[in-house]
Design a protein around this motif. Structure first.
Motif, PDB file in Angstrom:
ATOM      1  N   UNK A 106       0.816  -1.208   0.000  1.00 51.98           N
ATOM      2  CA  UNK A 106       0.000   0.000   0.000  1.00 51.98           C
ATOM      3  C   UNK A 106       0.859   1.271   0.000  1.00 51.98           C
ATOM      4  N   UNK A 107       1.900   1.277  -0.828  1.00 52.50           N
ATOM      5  CA  UNK A 107       2.760   2.451  -0.953  1.00 52.50           C
ATOM      6  C   UNK A 107       3.823   2.584   0.115  1.00 52.50           C
ATOM      7  N   UNK A 108       3.896   1.645   1.038  1.00 53.24           N
ATOM      8  CA  UNK A 108       4.889   1.683   2.110  1.00 53.24           C
ATOM      9  C   UNK A 108       6.138   0.930   1.667  1.00 53.24           C
ATOM     10  N   UNK A 109       7.297   1.494   1.934  1.00 50.47           N
ATOM     11  CA  UNK A 109       8.567   0.825   1.625  1.00 50.47           C
ATOM     12  C   UNK A 109       9.559   1.153   2.730  1.00 50.47           C
ATOM     13  N   UNK A 110       9.628   0.290   3.737  1.00 50.83           N
ATOM     14  CA  UNK A 110      10.558   0.453   4.854  1.00 50.83           C
ATOM     15  C   UNK A 110      11.607  -0.631   4.709  1.00 50.83           C
ATOM     16  N   UNK A 111      12.877  -0.250   4.769  1.00 51.93           N
ATOM     17  CA  UNK A 111      13.944  -1.226   4.582  1.00 51.93           C
ATOM     18  C   UNK A 111      15.119  -0.884   5.485  1.00 51.93           C
ATOM     19  N   UNK A 112      15.334  -1.701   6.504  1.00 49.26           N
ATOM     20  CA  UNK A 112      16.521  -1.584   7.354  1.00 49.26           C
ATOM     21  C   UNK A 112      17.464  -2.692   6.899  1.00 49.26           C
ATOM     22  N   UNK A 113      18.675  -2.319   6.507  1.00 52.06           N
ATOM     23  CA  UNK A 113      19.550  -3.311   5.905  1.00 52.06           C
ATOM     24  C   UNK A 113      20.994  -3.112   6.346  1.00 52.06           C
ATOM     25  N   UNK A 114      21.686  -4.209   6.584  1.00 49.70           N
ATOM     26  CA  UNK A 114      23.120  -4.215   6.849  1.00 49.70           C
ATOM     27  C   UNK A 114      23.731  -5.247   5.909  1.00 49.70           C
ATOM     28  N   UNK A 115      24.732  -4.861   5.140  1.00 50.87           N
ATOM     29  CA  UNK A 115      25.313  -5.791   4.164  1.00 50.87           C
ATOM     30  C   UNK A 115      26.806  -6.026   4.395  1.00 50.87           C
ATOM     31  N   UNK A 116      27.342  -5.536   5.514  1.00 48.13           N
ATOM     32  CA  UNK A 116      28.788  -5.616   5.735  1.00 48.13           C
ATOM     33  C   UNK A 116      29.266  -7.043   5.978  1.00 48.13           C
ATOM     34  N   UNK A 117      30.267  -7.451   5.222  1.00 49.20           N
ATOM     35  CA  UNK A 117      31.007  -8.689   5.453  1.00 49.20           C
ATOM     36  C   UNK A 117      32.482  -8.324   5.341  1.00 49.20           C
ATOM     37  N   UNK A 118      33.242  -8.655   6.384  1.00 49.11           N
ATOM     38  CA  UNK A 118      34.650  -8.282   6.435  1.00 49.11           C
ATOM     39  C   UNK A 118      35.530  -9.515   6.278  1.00 49.11           C
ATOM     40  N   UNK A 119      36.653  -9.351   5.599  1.00 48.54           N
ATOM     41  CA  UNK A 119      37.658 -10.400   5.491  1.00 48.54           C
ATOM     42  C   UNK A 119      38.808 -10.049   6.420  1.00 48.54           C
ATOM     43  N   UNK A 120      39.263 -11.028   7.178  1.00 48.38           N
ATOM     44  CA  UNK A 120      40.382 -10.808   8.098  1.00 48.38           C
ATOM     45  C   UNK A 120      41.094 -12.124   8.342  1.00 48.38           C
ATOM     46  N   UNK A 121      42.262 -12.036   8.901  1.00 46.55           N
ATOM     47  CA  UNK A 121      43.000 -13.256   9.227  1.00 46.55           C
ATOM     48  C   UNK A 121      42.307 -13.957  10.397  1.00 46.55           C
ATOM     49  N   UNK A 122      42.549 -15.230  10.519  1.00 41.93           N
ATOM     50  CA  UNK A 122      41.989 -16.005  11.629  1.00 41.93           C
ATOM     51  C   UNK A 122      42.397 -15.385  12.966  1.00 41.93           C
ATOM     52  N   UNK A 123      43.639 -14.949  13.084  1.00 44.32           N
ATOM     53  CA  UNK A 123      44.137 -14.355  14.327  1.00 44.32           C
ATOM     54  C   UNK A 123      43.386 -13.055  14.660  1.00 44.32           C
ATOM     55  N   UNK A 124      43.196 -12.178  13.659  1.00 44.09           N
ATOM     56  CA  UNK A 124      42.457 -10.936  13.893  1.00 44.09           C
ATOM     57  C   UNK A 124      41.016 -11.219  14.291  1.00 44.09           C
ATOM     58  N   UNK A 125      40.401 -12.199  13.641  1.00 38.99           N
ATOM     59  CA  UNK A 125      39.027 -12.558  13.989  1.00 38.99           C
ATOM     60  C   UNK A 125      38.949 -13.024  15.436  1.00 38.99           C
ATOM     61  N   UNK A 126      39.843 -13.933  15.829  1.00 39.78           N
ATOM     62  CA  UNK A 126      39.817 -14.460  17.193  1.00 39.78           C
ATOM     63  C   UNK A 126      40.131 -13.366  18.224  1.00 39.78           C
ATOM     64  N   UNK A 127      41.031 -12.439  17.887  1.00 38.65           N
ATOM     65  CA  UNK A 127      41.408 -11.378  18.826  1.00 38.65           C
ATOM     66  C   UNK A 127      40.342 -10.287  18.959  1.00 38.65           C
ATOM     67  N   UNK A 128      39.630  -9.958  17.878  1.00 43.12           N
ATOM     68  CA  UNK A 128      38.762  -8.775  17.881  1.00 43.12           C
ATOM     69  C   UNK A 128      37.264  -9.042  17.710  1.00 43.12           C
ATOM     70  N   UNK A 129      36.882 -10.214  17.258  1.00 40.51           N
ATOM     71  CA  UNK A 129      35.460 -10.486  17.015  1.00 40.51           C
ATOM     72  C   UNK A 129      34.923 -11.601  17.904  1.00 40.51           C
TER      73      UNK A 129
END
Length: 164
Positions: free
Chosen positions: A126-149
Motif C-alpha cells: 500500500x505504498x509503504x517501503x521500509x527497509x533496514x539493511x546491513x550488508x557488511x562482510x569483512x575479510x580478516x585473518x583467523x588471528x584478527x578474527x579471534x582477537x577482535x570479534x
C-alpha cells in the motif's frame, strides 16, 4: 424548537464520531508484508577502487535467530541454514524485530575469515517501503578474527521497527 436543535446537534455529533471510526477501521484493515532476512553474502565497497565487492560468509558460522511473528509471539530458531528468510502478513500497528547470534567451531576457521551479519527487515505494501539493511562482510585473518570479534558483541545483531 430547542428540542429540534438539541436533536440536530446530537445527530451531527453521532455522525462525526461514526465517520471518524470508519476511517480508522479501514486503515487498520490494510495488510502489509513483513520480511526478515539473513543472507550468507554481503557487499562492501573497496576503498581503493570504489567498486562493490560481494563476499560470502565463511561456512563455519552458525546462527541462532529470534523474531516476532505476525501474532506478536517471539519465535526462536537455532542453527539456521543461510540464507534464511521469514515473511508474514501484518496490520498496523506492529512492532517488528529480530535478532541473532553467530557461533562457530574454531577448528573450522580457515586462514582468512569472512564474517558479518548481512540482515534486513522490510515492510511493504500500500505504498509503504521500509527497509533496514546491513550488508557488511569483512575479510580478516583467523588471528584478527579471534582477537577482535570472537566472544564479543560483534557476534550479535538486532533490528527493529515500530510500524504505526
Amino acid at each position: 424548537m430547542r428540542k429540534l436543535r438539541l436533536a440536530a446537534i446530537i445527530m451531527m455529533a453521532s455522525l462525526t464520531a461514526f465517520v471518524g471510526c470508519t476511517k480508522d477501521n479501514k486503515e487498520n484493515e490494510k495488510t502489509y508484508t513483513l520480511e526478515y532476512e539473513l543472507s550468507n553474502e554481503g557487499r562492501i565497497i573497496d576503498p581503493l577502487t570504489g567498486e562493490e565487492i560481494v563476499k560470502s560468509l565463511s561456512s563455519c558460522f552458525h546462527f541462532d535467530i529470534s523474531y516476532v511473528n505476525s501474532n506478536g509471539d517471539t519465535v526462536k530458531e537455532n542453527d539456521v541454514t543461510l540464507p534464511w528468510q521469514k515473511s508474514f502478513t501484518i496490520k498496523r500497528p506492529f512492532h517488528a524485530w529480530f535478532s541473532g547470534s553467530a557461533y562457530f567451531n574454531e577448528s573450522e576457521l580457515g586462514g582468512t575469515v569472512n564474517f558479518g551479519q548481512p540482515y534486513s527487515l522490510r515492510i511493504s505494501g500500500d505504498g509503504v517501503a521500509i527497509n533496514h539493511k546491513n550488508t557488511d562482510v569483512f575479510s580478516m585473518s583467523k588471528e584478527n578474527f579471534l582477537d577482535h570479534f570472537a566472544g564479543t558483541d560483534r557476534m550479535n545483531f538486532s533490528c527493529e521497527h515500530s510500524f504505526e
